[in-house]
Scaffold this motif. Structure first.
Motif, PDB file in Angstrom:
ATOM      1  N   LEU A  36     -57.778 -20.631 -92.807  1.00 55.00           N
ATOM      2  CA  LEU A  36     -57.559 -20.772 -91.370  1.00 55.00           C
ATOM      3  C   LEU A  36     -56.551 -21.900 -91.195  1.00 55.00           C
ATOM      4  CD1 LEU A  36     -58.604 -19.755 -88.540  1.00 55.00           C
ATOM      5  CD2 LEU A  36     -60.052 -21.775 -88.543  1.00 55.00           C
ATOM      6  N   SER A  37     -55.257 -21.541 -91.208  1.00 55.64           N
ATOM      7  CA  SER A  37     -54.210 -22.559 -91.186  1.00 55.64           C
ATOM      8  C   SER A  37     -53.724 -22.893 -89.780  1.00 55.64           C
ATOM      9  CB  SER A  37     -53.026 -22.110 -92.046  1.00 55.64           C
ATOM     10  OG  SER A  37     -52.512 -20.897 -91.553  1.00 55.64           O
ATOM     11  N   ASN A  38     -54.059 -22.051 -88.807  1.00 54.50           N
ATOM     12  CA  ASN A  38     -53.644 -22.311 -87.429  1.00 54.50           C
ATOM     13  C   ASN A  38     -54.560 -21.553 -86.485  1.00 54.50           C
ATOM     14  OD1 ASN A  38     -52.635 -19.556 -87.191  1.00 54.50           O
ATOM     15  ND2 ASN A  38     -50.940 -20.242 -88.469  1.00 54.50           N
ATOM     16  N   LEU A  39     -54.494 -21.910 -85.215  1.00 49.67           N
ATOM     17  CA  LEU A  39     -55.279 -21.218 -84.199  1.00 49.67           C
ATOM     18  C   LEU A  39     -54.583 -21.379 -82.856  1.00 49.67           C
ATOM     19  CD1 LEU A  39     -57.903 -19.667 -83.504  1.00 49.67           C
ATOM     20  CD2 LEU A  39     -58.939 -21.889 -83.011  1.00 49.67           C
ATOM     21  N   GLY A  89     -52.699 -26.439 -86.142  1.00 52.37           N
ATOM     22  CA  GLY A  89     -51.703 -25.888 -87.057  1.00 52.37           C
ATOM     23  C   GLY A  89     -50.328 -26.463 -86.816  1.00 52.37           C
ATOM     24  N   ASP A  90     -49.359 -25.933 -87.524  1.00 50.92           N
ATOM     25  CA  ASP A  90     -47.973 -26.390 -87.470  1.00 50.92           C
ATOM     26  C   ASP A  90     -47.290 -25.847 -86.222  1.00 50.92           C
ATOM     27  OD1 ASP A  90     -45.327 -27.032 -87.889  1.00 50.92           O
ATOM     28  OD2 ASP A  90     -45.122 -25.943 -89.780  1.00 50.92           O
ATOM     29  N   PRO A  91     -46.852 -26.718 -85.306  1.00 51.64           N
ATOM     30  CA  PRO A  91     -46.225 -26.248 -84.067  1.00 51.64           C
ATOM     31  C   PRO A  91     -44.896 -25.509 -84.278  1.00 51.64           C
ATOM     32  CG  PRO A  91     -46.472 -28.653 -84.053  1.00 51.64           C
ATOM     33  CD  PRO A  91     -46.995 -28.164 -85.356  1.00 51.64           C
ATOM     34  N   SER A  92     -44.281 -25.653 -85.451  1.00 49.62           N
ATOM     35  CA  SER A  92     -43.023 -24.937 -85.697  1.00 49.62           C
ATOM     36  C   SER A  92     -43.269 -23.459 -86.010  1.00 49.62           C
ATOM     37  CB  SER A  92     -42.234 -25.597 -86.831  1.00 49.62           C
ATOM     38  OG  SER A  92     -42.911 -25.440 -88.061  1.00 49.62           O
ATOM     39  N   THR A 117     -44.448 -20.301 -84.660  1.00 50.66           N
ATOM     40  CA  THR A 117     -44.736 -19.729 -83.342  1.00 50.66           C
ATOM     41  C   THR A 117     -45.455 -18.381 -83.405  1.00 50.66           C
ATOM     42  OG1 THR A 117     -42.558 -18.690 -83.271  1.00 50.66           O
ATOM     43  CG2 THR A 117     -42.751 -20.900 -82.314  1.00 50.66           C
ATOM     44  N   ALA A 118     -45.694 -17.865 -84.599  1.00 51.20           N
ATOM     45  CA  ALA A 118     -46.313 -16.541 -84.746  1.00 51.20           C
ATOM     46  C   ALA A 118     -47.678 -16.421 -84.065  1.00 51.20           C
ATOM     47  CB  ALA A 118     -46.401 -16.160 -86.218  1.00 51.20           C
ATOM     48  N   PRO A 119     -48.609 -17.370 -84.272  1.00 49.44           N
ATOM     49  CA  PRO A 119     -49.918 -17.193 -83.627  1.00 49.44           C
ATOM     50  C   PRO A 119     -49.839 -17.241 -82.102  1.00 49.44           C
ATOM     51  CG  PRO A 119     -49.848 -19.272 -84.844  1.00 49.44           C
ATOM     52  CD  PRO A 119     -48.586 -18.539 -85.146  1.00 49.44           C
ATOM     53  N   ASN A 120     -49.024 -18.157 -81.557  1.00 46.60           N
ATOM     54  CA  ASN A 120     -48.858 -18.261 -80.097  1.00 46.60           C
ATOM     55  C   ASN A 120     -48.275 -16.983 -79.513  1.00 46.60           C
ATOM     56  OD1 ASN A 120     -49.849 -20.633 -79.124  1.00 46.60           O
ATOM     57  ND2 ASN A 120     -47.887 -21.653 -78.950  1.00 46.60           N
ATOM     58  N   SER A 121     -47.213 -16.500 -80.111  1.00 48.18           N
ATOM     59  CA  SER A 121     -46.531 -15.311 -79.607  1.00 48.18           C
ATOM     60  C   SER A 121     -47.434 -14.094 -79.645  1.00 48.18           C
ATOM     61  CB  SER A 121     -45.273 -15.020 -80.430  1.00 48.18           C
ATOM     62  OG  SER A 121     -44.409 -16.114 -80.411  1.00 48.18           O
ATOM     63  N   LEU A 122     -48.125 -13.913 -80.754  1.00 43.22           N
ATOM     64  CA  LEU A 122     -49.006 -12.756 -80.902  1.00 43.22           C
ATOM     65  C   LEU A 122     -50.175 -12.845 -79.919  1.00 43.22           C
ATOM     66  CD1 LEU A 122     -49.710 -10.137 -82.312  1.00 43.22           C
ATOM     67  CD2 LEU A 122     -50.817 -11.482 -84.114  1.00 43.22           C
ATOM     68  N   ALA A 123     -50.771 -14.021 -79.788  1.00 43.76           N
ATOM     69  CA  ALA A 123     -51.881 -14.201 -78.843  1.00 43.76           C
ATOM     70  C   ALA A 123     -51.437 -13.877 -77.422  1.00 43.76           C
ATOM     71  CB  ALA A 123     -52.421 -15.634 -78.927  1.00 43.76           C
TER      72      ALA A 123
END
Length: 124
Positions: free
Chosen positions: A48-51, A70-73, A75-81
């Motif tokens: 679980l590296s980001n949320l 997680g790493d703010p650089s 953007t995959a989890p934010n965009s997908l969510a």
């Protein structure tokens, strides 16, 4: 069995797992259906590296989204969510634990999620 709290029926948490071989890599998907939303974990190893979390807003047509950890650089989890919250009209938590090096992998992963959403809308 459903629980009732203050007159509101609370549905139990349900879990749905599936895997797919995408670009020579086995990708695992874990969905926990929650009351009013769902948690989606995507990865190739148990990490679980980001949320990120996203939800609709009455003030904007695009759902609100933020990275919880997680790493703010990345953007995959934010965009997908955000895209899933817009599509499902639910609160969405996403952990995207795949290397963000291949944009075609991200697109194929998202297409697989959309396929699962069409096949099993009750799991989200």
């Amino acid at each position: 069995m459903n629980e009732v709290h203050n007159g509101e029926i609370l549905n139990p948490i349900s879990v749905h797992n599936f895997s797919e071989r995408i670009l020579e890599q086995t990708v695992h998907f874990h969905i926990m259906k929650l009351s009013g939303g769902f948690f989606l974990w995507i990865g190739s190893s148990p990490l679980l590296s980001n949320l990120a979390v996203s939800m609709s807003s009455k003030y904007d047509s695009m759902p609100l989204s933020t990275l919880v950890m997680g790493d703010p650089s990345n953007t995959a989890p934010n965009s997908l969510a955000q895209r899933l919250a817009k599509k499902t009209k639910k609160q969405v938590f996403v952990s995207y634990s795949l290397a963000a090096t291949d944009s075609s992998l991200s697109l194929l992963v998202e297409n697989r999620i959309k396929k699962e959403l069409d096949l099993h809308p009750d799991k989200f």
